[in-house]
Design a protein around this motif. Structure first.
Motif, PDB file in Angstrom:
ATOM      1  N   ILE A   7      -6.377   2.272  -5.244  1.00 56.96           N
ATOM      2  CA  ILE A   7      -5.320   3.085  -4.650  1.00 56.96           C
ATOM      3  C   ILE A   7      -5.567   4.569  -4.905  1.00 56.96           C
ATOM      4  O   ILE A   7      -5.318   5.420  -4.036  1.00 56.96           O
ATOM      5  CB  ILE A   7      -3.953   2.666  -5.220  1.00 56.96           C
ATOM      6  N   THR A  28      -7.057  -5.115   1.926  1.00 58.07           N
ATOM      7  CA  THR A  28      -6.122  -5.503   0.861  1.00 58.07           C
ATOM      8  C   THR A  28      -6.450  -6.907   0.352  1.00 58.07           C
ATOM      9  O   THR A  28      -7.268  -7.631   0.932  1.00 58.07           O
ATOM     10  CB  THR A  28      -4.678  -5.477   1.380  1.00 58.07           C
ATOM     11  N   ALA A  73       2.448   1.785  -3.368  1.00 54.65           N
ATOM     12  CA  ALA A  73       1.457   2.265  -4.328  1.00 54.65           C
ATOM     13  C   ALA A  73       1.171   3.748  -4.130  1.00 54.65           C
ATOM     14  O   ALA A  73       0.984   4.497  -5.098  1.00 54.65           O
ATOM     15  CB  ALA A  73       0.170   1.453  -4.185  1.00 54.65           C
ATOM     16  N   VAL A 130      -8.322  -2.344  -1.901  1.00 59.44           N
ATOM     17  CA  VAL A 130      -7.249  -2.258  -2.886  1.00 59.44           C
ATOM     18  C   VAL A 130      -6.833  -3.661  -3.299  1.00 59.44           C
ATOM     19  O   VAL A 130      -7.080  -4.647  -2.587  1.00 59.44           O
ATOM     20  CB  VAL A 130      -6.022  -1.498  -2.333  1.00 59.44           C
ATOM     21  N   VAL A 172       0.839  -1.201   0.000  1.00 60.02           N
ATOM     22  CA  VAL A 172       0.000   0.000   0.000  1.00 60.02           C
ATOM     23  C   VAL A 172       0.876   1.253   0.000  1.00 60.02           C
ATOM     24  O   VAL A 172       0.615   2.214  -0.728  1.00 60.02           O
ATOM     25  CB  VAL A 172      -0.948  -0.013   1.221  1.00 60.02           C
TER      26      VAL A 172
END
Length: 682
Positions: free
Chosen positions: A300, A231, A68, A260, A65
């Motif tokens: 994202i 996630t 990203a 995401v 994360v």
């Protein structure tokens, strides 16, 4: 990335097409403050600065994360625990320059200042090496953070913190209480009110048991600063989805959830870029109808937008407190900077500063002795009050407690009287033993007088040392040492004439005791003078001698033929003492002698009690107050000594530079906060 559509997800776009950069004016200043605080003591200023902490269990996808959001692949990868030290990541938005300027993105570590990394794989290697250096190579963890700055034209100004994932079972060199240690470490970050929490939980696990959500709820019960991140939506069991999670149907969050899709290990192994991964994520949400209508909480890009919105609101909330805290610390820093003084560039400036320091020192000494110091203590006596205590409660009180006859026995006095009368008897108290005994007791007053001035001398030394403890004197250790030497010699010289006068006064008092003023005391009262006068000793034998002689003359001549026997006397001992039996006359003489000794001693004692404090004040205390400044100027105020006297320690020079830089940054931060506050209000 030349078009707006190709911007990295870390940027959100406003309705007018401009990049939203809330906090862009204040976050760089805050990042600079973080660098300064971390490079000094770390505890100099504890300001809760806005940052985003990424929290989650081991292998929950937190690092993915983070990457990203940054738009670059730079964090360590592998099986097991990868993040073993907190990584404080400062994103610095660099304005786009003219064509031909170097627009490359670069990273810089705080522990390697000045060294820029343009290859982000090298950044990953440095993170891994620094982690192994502090935490070991066998899965150990450390609370000491790594600070990394990434400068790019394609990022927002923001601070992100990647924290170690919660692990349950110790491996390698990890201690048995590894879970508790990591939880404590994480809580130390997310408990700060200025910290936004990204609570990362994998979609293939039960949210009710999510470590990230449990810790976020403990640190942020109101939920005003927690964003949930779900996630790994793409690896959920077939036939299941995370729609209910994202809608808050399982565990509601005030700020909601964002789902995401992480890069898979296959993507990483094949070096697929983050841009390609984002395209794959968008395609995933288009292909799965379960997420229809949830575009504002999927992807994202939406996470970056959500984070930016929350950050904007969060800055608005904490801005007044942060501004007040910065202003408070700015005042403290300015005060500390003032204590280090200004840099002197000329002899005139040096002379002015030296004269000012010596004058302030002398004034401080005088005011402390006089009891007029602004730093008046309420806990203990100080300065002149201690000198007064020495005079009254130590010197005067002790002399009043002394009995001048406490070391004189009756035998001593009787021996002195008999020695003074020689071979005769006396019916009066002789003056000589009284003078001798009085002189001996007066001489005893010299030692306490000398001790008194030594006590006052020591107190003045303490006062001097206290006056030397100011910031200006501490700034110049050579000057402080020379002032200490000059004052020490000055006080020692001032003690000598006072001691000589004490000796003279004691000698004068004892050289001619005025016993003549006392009425002579006869011991004939109750006794017959015929008994104690000369007739009493030899007269009775003289009156009868004639008759006895006439009656015995014939006998004497008759016995002429017989030789008389020899009368032998015993040898006198080397040391003679009076007879043990004390007569009434001797007892009376002893009492009168003691009375006269005490009477005259009290007269002299009162004179000494009055004279000694006055002499000490004149020769030592007042002399010091009036003449110490002129002495210091005469000894130290010389142009050829300026450089030596005003030589600063290297640590002071370095400290002044650091504090001046900190003051500049704090001023910029306050000004930036004012600007942000104005922009938000308008």
């Amino acid at each position: 990335m030349n078009s707006m559509d190709e911007l990295p997800p870390s940027l959100s776009v406003g309705a007018d097409g401009k990049i939203v950069t809330i906090g862009s004016s204040v976050i760089p200043i805050i990042n600079k403050l973080q660098d300064i605080f971390a490079s000094t003591s770390g505890d100099l200023l504890k300001i809760e600065l806005p940052q985003v902490a990424v929290v989650g269990s081991q292998s929950s996808g937190k690092s993915s994360v983070l990457e990203a959001l940054v738009g670059r692949d730079f964090l360590p990868r592998g099986s097991g625990i990868c993040t073993r030290r907190p990584l404080i990541l400062q994103l610095e938005k660099r304005p786009r320059q003219l064509d031909g300027d170097d627009q490359r993105e670069w990273g810089e570590f705080l522990h390697l200042p000045g060294k820029r990394f343009y290859d982000f794989s090298k950044i990953r290697q440095e993170i891994q090496a620094e982690t192994d250096k502090e935490a070991g190579i066998n899965r150990g963890v450390s609370v000491k953070p790594i600070r990394l700055k990434i400068s790019s034209a394609n990022v927002l100004n923001i601070t992100l913190v990647d924290l170690p994932g919660i692990t349950k079972v110790p491996v390698g060199d990890q201690p048995s209480d590894i879970e508790a240690r990591i939880r404590t470490m994480v809580m130390s970050f997310i408990s700060q009110e200025a910290c936004i929490i990204l609570a990362v939980s994998p979609a293939n696990c039960d949210l009710a048991t999510s470590d990230a959500l449990q810790m976020a709820r403990a640190a942020d019960p109101s939920g005003y600063r927690t964003i949930g991140v779900i996630t790994k939506l793409d690896i959920m069991d077939r036939g299941t989805n995370a729609r209910n999670f994202l809608l808050g149907g399982v565990i509601p969050l005030r700020l909601g959830y964002i789902g995401v899709v992480n890069r898979s290990q296959e993507d990483i192994n094949k070096n697929r870029s983050i841009g390609e991964a984002l395209e794959h994520e968008e395609q995933f949400f288009r292909d799965h109808t379960a997420y229809d209508g949830l575009s504002d909480c999927c992807g994202i890009r939406q996470l970056a937008k959500k984070l930016n919105q929350v950050l904007e609101q969060h800055i608005k909330t904490i801005l007044p407190h942060l501004k007040a805290e910065l202003n408070s610390h700015l005042l403290d820093v300015e005060k500390e900077l003032h204590s280090y003084g200004e840099i002197m560039e000329s002899k005139a400036e040096q002379g002015a500063i030296l004269l000012n320091i010596l004058t302030k020192y002398s004034e401080a000494l005088s005011t402390m002795v006089d009891g007029k110091s602004k730093q008046l203590s309420t806990k203990a006596l100080s300065g002149g009050a201690r000198i007064h205590y020495i005079f009254q409660s130590i010197f005067v009180k002790r002399l009043e407690e002394v009995d001048p006859c406490d070391d004189l026995t009756d035998d001593d006095i009787r021996t002195a009287i008999q020695n003074a009368t020689g071979p005769k008897n006396t019916i009066f108290v002789p003056e000589l033993p009284i003078e001798v005994l009085v002189r001996r007791q007066i001489e005893r007053l010299l030692d306490p007088s000398l001790q008194c001035i030594r006590h006052v001398h020591e107190e003045l030394i303490k006062v001097s040392r206290a006056c030397e403890a100011n910031d200006e004197m501490q700034r110049f250790p050579v000057l402080k040492r020379h002032v200490d030497e000059v004052v020490g010699k000055f006080l020692a010289d001032a003690v000598k004439p006072a001691e000589e006068m004490f000796s003279k006064i004691i000698e004068i008092e004892g050289i001619h005791p005025q016993t003549n003023s006392a009425k002579p005391i006869a011991f004939g009262v109750g006794f017959s003078t015929s008994t104690w006068g000369m007739p009493s000793l030899f007269g009775s034998r003289g009156t009868s001698s004639k008759s006895q002689a006439n009656g015995s003359v014939n006998e004497t001549f008759c016995d002429m033929d017989q030789k008389p026997s020899v009368i032998k006397l015993s040898e006198p001992p080397c040391i003679l003492r009076p007879p043990e039996m004390q007569t009434e006359t001797e007892a009376a003489q002893i009492r009168v002698t003691k009375l006269l000794v005490r009477s005259y001693y009290d007269i002299v004692r009162k004179n000494i009690q009055d004279f000694v404090p006055k002499a000490i004040m004149y020769f030592l205390v007042n002399h010091t107050k009036m003449n110490i400044l002129s002495t210091l100027i005469k000894q130290l105020y010389r142009e050829n000594l300026f450089d030596d006297m005003l030589q600063e320690q290297d640590v002071v020079v370095i400290k002044r530079k650091q504090i001046r830089e900190m003051s500049r940054i704090l001023q910029q931060a306050v000004q930036a906060l004012d600007a942000v506050e104005y922009d938000m209000s308008s």
